[in-house]
Design a protein around this motif. Structure first.
Motif, PDB file in Angstrom:
ATOM      1  N   LEU A   1       8.670   0.118  -1.884  1.00 31.75           N
ATOM      2  CA  LEU A   1       7.528   0.673  -1.508  1.00 31.75           C
ATOM      3  C   LEU A   1       6.469  -0.244  -0.856  1.00 31.75           C
TER       4      LEU A   1
ATOM      5  N   PRO B   1      -8.360   5.727   2.229  1.00 31.30           N
ATOM      6  CA  PRO B   1      -8.072   6.893   1.365  1.00 31.30           C
ATOM      7  C   PRO B   1      -7.351   6.266   0.006  1.00 31.30           C
ATOM      8  N   SER B   2      -7.311   7.332  -0.928  1.00 33.73           N
ATOM      9  CA  SER B   2      -6.403   7.021  -2.301  1.00 33.73           C
ATOM     10  C   SER B   2      -5.103   6.619  -1.973  1.00 33.73           C
ATOM     11  N   GLY B   3      -4.687   5.671  -2.722  1.00 36.35           N
ATOM     12  CA  GLY B   3      -3.331   4.920  -2.467  1.00 36.35           C
ATOM     13  C   GLY B   3      -3.083   3.979  -1.173  1.00 36.35           C
ATOM     14  N   ALA B   4      -4.435   3.985  -0.607  1.00 31.15           N
ATOM     15  CA  ALA B   4      -4.292   2.811   0.403  1.00 31.15           C
ATOM     16  C   ALA B   4      -3.953   1.247   0.050  1.00 31.15           C
ATOM     17  N   GLY B   5      -4.288   1.203  -1.528  1.00 27.18           N
ATOM     18  CA  GLY B   5      -4.099  -0.174  -1.786  1.00 27.18           C
ATOM     19  C   GLY B   5      -5.365  -1.116  -1.919  1.00 27.18           C
ATOM     20  N   LYS B   6      -6.421  -0.296  -2.240  1.00 28.68           N
ATOM     21  CA  LYS B   6      -7.530  -0.969  -2.763  1.00 28.68           C
ATOM     22  C   LYS B   6      -7.527  -1.631  -3.990  1.00 28.68           C
ATOM     23  N   SER B   7      -7.119  -0.883  -4.971  1.00 22.16           N
ATOM     24  CA  SER B   7      -7.104  -1.490  -6.525  1.00 22.16           C
ATOM     25  C   SER B   7      -6.085  -2.470  -6.572  1.00 22.16           C
ATOM     26  N   SER B   8      -4.997  -2.345  -5.814  1.00 23.63           N
ATOM     27  CA  SER B   8      -3.700  -3.448  -5.648  1.00 23.63           C
ATOM     28  C   SER B   8      -4.462  -4.758  -5.367  1.00 23.63           C
TER      29      SER B   8
ATOM     30  N   TYR C   1      -1.438  -8.746 -10.171  1.00 31.03           N
ATOM     31  CA  TYR C   1      -0.355  -8.192  -9.428  1.00 31.03           C
ATOM     32  C   TYR C   1       0.201  -9.576  -8.717  1.00 31.03           C
TER      33      TYR C   1
ATOM     34  N   ASP D   1       2.505  -5.620 -15.802  1.00 28.13           N
ATOM     35  CA  ASP D   1       1.923  -4.730 -14.953  1.00 28.13           C
ATOM     36  C   ASP D   1       2.536  -4.719 -13.340  1.00 28.13           C
TER      37      ASP D   1
ATOM     38  N   GLU E   1     -14.387   0.769  -8.942  1.00 29.06           N
ATOM     39  CA  GLU E   1     -15.207   1.986  -9.326  1.00 29.06           C
ATOM     40  C   GLU E   1     -15.974   1.981 -10.610  1.00 29.06           C
TER      41      GLU E   1
ATOM     42  N   VAL F   1       3.033  -1.510   0.542  1.00 29.73           N
ATOM     43  CA  VAL F   1       1.615  -0.913   0.501  1.00 29.73           C
ATOM     44  C   VAL F   1       0.841  -1.467   1.495  1.00 29.73           C
TER      45      VAL F   1
ATOM     46  N   PHE G   1       6.305  -3.028  -3.509  1.00 31.47           N
ATOM     47  CA  PHE G   1       6.774  -2.730  -4.908  1.00 31.47           C
ATOM     48  C   PHE G   1       8.208  -2.375  -4.466  1.00 31.47           C
TER      49      PHE G   1
HETATM   50  N1  LIG Z   1       2.453  -1.438 -10.469  1.00 33.43           N
HETATM   51  C1  LIG Z   1       2.931  -0.533  -9.552  1.00 33.43           C
HETATM   52  N2  LIG Z   1       4.200  -0.251  -9.524  1.00 33.43           N
HETATM   53  C2  LIG Z   1       4.515   0.461  -8.460  1.00 33.43           C
HETATM   54  N3  LIG Z   1       3.573   0.912  -7.499  1.00 33.43           N
HETATM   55  C3  LIG Z   1       2.470   0.724  -7.534  1.00 33.43           C
HETATM   56  C4  LIG Z   1       1.937  -0.035  -8.636  1.00 33.43           C
HETATM   57  N4  LIG Z   1       0.553  -0.209  -8.466  1.00 33.43           N
HETATM   58  C5  LIG Z   1       0.250   0.446  -7.291  1.00 33.43           C
HETATM   59  N5  LIG Z   1       1.148   1.038  -6.882  1.00 33.43           N
HETATM   60  C6  LIG Z   1       1.375   1.863  -5.463  1.00 33.43           C
HETATM   61  O1  LIG Z   1       0.710   1.151  -4.472  1.00 33.43           O
HETATM   62  C7  LIG Z   1      -0.076   2.177  -3.749  1.00 33.43           C
HETATM   63  C8  LIG Z   1      -1.571   1.685  -3.721  1.00 33.43           C
HETATM   64  O2  LIG Z   1      -2.028   1.851  -5.124  1.00 33.43           O
HETATM   65  P1  LIG Z   1      -3.791   1.422  -5.266  1.00 33.43           P
HETATM   66  O3  LIG Z   1      -3.814   1.788  -6.857  1.00 33.43           O
HETATM   67  O4  LIG Z   1      -3.751   0.140  -4.730  1.00 33.43           O
HETATM   68  O5  LIG Z   1      -4.380   2.551  -4.748  1.00 33.43           O
HETATM   69  P2  LIG Z   1      -5.970   2.854  -4.145  1.00 33.43           P
HETATM   70  O6  LIG Z   1      -6.265   2.632  -2.901  1.00 33.43           O
HETATM   71  O7  LIG Z   1      -6.672   1.997  -5.374  1.00 33.43           O
HETATM   72  O8  LIG Z   1      -6.053   4.259  -4.563  1.00 33.43           O
HETATM   73  P3  LIG Z   1      -7.291   5.390  -5.524  1.00 33.43           P
HETATM   74  O9  LIG Z   1      -8.489   5.467  -4.443  1.00 33.43           O
HETATM   75  O10 LIG Z   1      -6.659   6.575  -5.634  1.00 33.43           O
HETATM   76  O11 LIG Z   1      -7.586   4.509  -6.572  1.00 33.43           O
HETATM   77  C9  LIG Z   1       0.278   3.635  -4.277  1.00 33.43           C
HETATM   78  O12 LIG Z   1       1.331   3.894  -3.660  1.00 33.43           O
HETATM   79  C10 LIG Z   1       0.586   3.373  -5.592  1.00 33.43           C
HETATM   80  O13 LIG Z   1       1.489   4.404  -6.095  1.00 33.43           O
END
Ligand SMILES: Nc1ncnc2c1ncn2[C@@H]1O[C@H](COP(=O)(O)OP(=O)(O)OP(=O)(O)O)[C@@H](O)[C@H]1O
Ligand SMILES: [Mg+2]
Lengths: 234, 258
Positions: free
Chosen positions: A24, A45-52, A61, B241, A178, A26, A14
């Protein structure tokens, strides 16, 4: 095709223009595939990028590079470069998605939110509503709530509406972010059984489950997303 | 997916003297597709909408429309009479201010019936019946059929304008800030109504709005305009988004939640 979903060399970062153009990173070099009838779980871990990753696979995205190959009807589509019209068609017929949170539409009832994806595929609205009610009932959503818009529902109630909506169609690929996070033990069991049914039906499932017990029970394979981290140096 | 685009827009530009109205806009619009044009005031949204709907003449570029006979026609070179007929029958135009799209001194029923007469309907009983049907679909009671829109609230006037536009079963509807200037609760009801009608009728819509929540709720695809240029476009939820451009990020971050 026994492998309806192939992700190849995908990267995502990003650029935060409102933060002085901070880049940033990811994930990078994401490679995996999901077979029909298989449930693959994304870990890390949280923030690793799973949801992305799930959001990229749903076209929500964009991706920086790489390919997301999806078997769509009798063709293979690269979602990474598909135009909006194609993405919408893929969502209607091929890829379902249960997001982490329900996006409520004002004035639309829970049962209609659930029925909508089925109706959009041509099922008559009464039949779609009947199927929606079966699912809401299986998920133990109180009958009094069915005709109300979910804006005022509790987190767990909204999530069950969301799950019903995602599971109502027979999409060959299903993404789950989730889905059991805010559910009690009884409804978690229901969802686990629903996932098992989808596997039996040959659906390719890709999910995120923080609950270790659920993960153990549904996962055929776990992919640790930190292996794709683009922040290794940090 | 074997169908053809309803509208083919090629490098459309409009200048006001030295000032840019809109520049180099190209896109296809497909049947049943809802396209939102967003951007701050003065960014060229309405100029573009007016060029597309031939209410303004573009300086450069072309707009081709797929006629009901399956042929594309260049709107700029179409004879005036034919274009007027198209606008009265196959197209709709919903103005921000209902007074611009309605005749305020004739009855609600006549406002709807008038458009039917434009497509050749002459039978008074049928016109009245269809008009009544449409008033019902936009949630206006039959007892208001003989009232003039002057006596209606803002929300009702807007619903009447929508009925007037949709009664001829158009294939393409242009909307300029259709919910602008209305109370929030009235807006929600109107949006819900528009969303339902667009889905049921399979309408193609080009809607100009500065409200990203409206774009999220109604549109499949979105174009972001700044200084007359389309700076970002794509699937609506992708643009909202995961916005790429600095200006789009600013727009998205300026609102609480969409
Ligand atoms: N739309 C966005 N704009 C900017 N940064 C984003 C965006 N979406 C996600 N990020 C960043 O990308 C990284 C990965 O986020 P993501 O939500 O994919 O993590 P995750 O593995 O699903 O975490 P969790 O287990 O906490 O849900 C994070 O640093 C987050 O801040
Ligand atoms: Mg997440």
């Amino acid at each position: 095709m026994a492998t309806p979903l192939v992700v190849s060399e995908v990267a995502k970062s990003f650029t935060m223009h409102l933060r002085g153009g901070t880049l940033l990173p990811v994930i990078q070099d994401v490679n995996f595939s999901v077979k029909a009838g298989e449930c693959v779980v994304l870990g890390g871990p949280s923030g690793a990028g799973k949801s992305s990753i799930l959001k990229m696979l749903f076209g929500n995205y964009g991706v920086d590079c790489g390919q997301i190959l999806v078997k769509h009807e009798d063709r293979v589509i690269d979602l990474a470069s598909a135009d909006p019209r194609t993405v919408i068609d893929v969502r209607r017929k091929t890829i379902g998605y249960v997001s982490q949170f329900l996006r409520v539409v004002p004035r639309v009832s829970a049962v209609d939110i659930v029925a909508e994806p089925l109706a959009a595929r041509g099922t008559p609205i009464e039949a779609a509503r009947a199927r929606a009610e079966e699912l809401l009932s299986a998920l133990n959503l109180p009958r009094e709530l069915w005709s109300l818009p979910p804006a005022t529902f509790s987190g767990g109630e909204q999530q069950r509406v969301n799950i019903a909506r995602g599971f109502i169609t027979d999409h060959p690929i299903l993404l789950l972010d989730e889905p059991t996070a805010s559910l009690d033990a009884k409804n978690r069991e229901v969802v686990i059984a629903m996932i098992e049914e989808k596997k039996q039906a040959g659906v390719a499932l890709l999910g995120i489950f923080h609950d270790e017990d659920v993960r153990e029970r549904v996962a055929d394979r776990i992919i640790d997303v930190s292996g794709f981290s683009a922040r290794k140096a940090a | 997916m074997s169908e053809q685009p309803l509208l083919k827009v090629h490098e459309l530009s409009k200048f006001y003297g030295a000032r840019i109205g809109c520049r180099d806009v190209s896109f296809d619009l497909w049947p049943g597709e809802v396209l939102a044009i967003v951007g701050e005031s003065g960014s060229g949204k309405t100029t573009l909408l007016n060029c597309l709907s031939t209410r303004l003449t573009a300086d450069v570029g072309s707009v081709e429309y797929l006629m009901r006979d399956g042929q594309y026609r260049n709107l700029a070179t179409m004879p005036e009479a034919e274009r007027r007929f198209l606008m009265r029958t196959d197209w709709g135009f919903v103005h921000q201010n209902p007074a611009d799209g309605l005749r305020m001194t004739v009855s609600a029923g006549a406002n709807v019936g008038e458009r039917l007469m434009a497509v050749g309907e002459r039978h008074y009983g049928r016109i009245r019946e269809t008009a009544g049907d449409w008033l019902g679909r936009v949630e206006i009671g039959l007892d208001r059929m003989d009232d003039q829109p002057r006596a209606f609230s803002g929300g009702m006037r807007q619903r009447l304008q929508i009925a007037r536009n949709l009664v001829t079963s158009p294939r393409l509807v242009f909307m300029d800030e259709p919910t602008g200037g209305l109370d929030v609760s009235v807006q929600a009801r109107l949006l819900d109504l528009i969303r339902g009608l667009v889905q049921d009728l399979g309408l193609a819509v080009i809607v100009v709005t500065h409200d990203l929540a409206v774009a999220r709720l109604l549109s499949h695809r979105m174009m972001v305009m700044k200084n007359g240029l389309v700076i970002e476009q794509g699937l609506t939820d992708r643009v909202l988004d995961d916005p790429r451009e600095p200006y789009t990020q600013l727009l998205v971050s300026s609102i609480l939640q969409v």
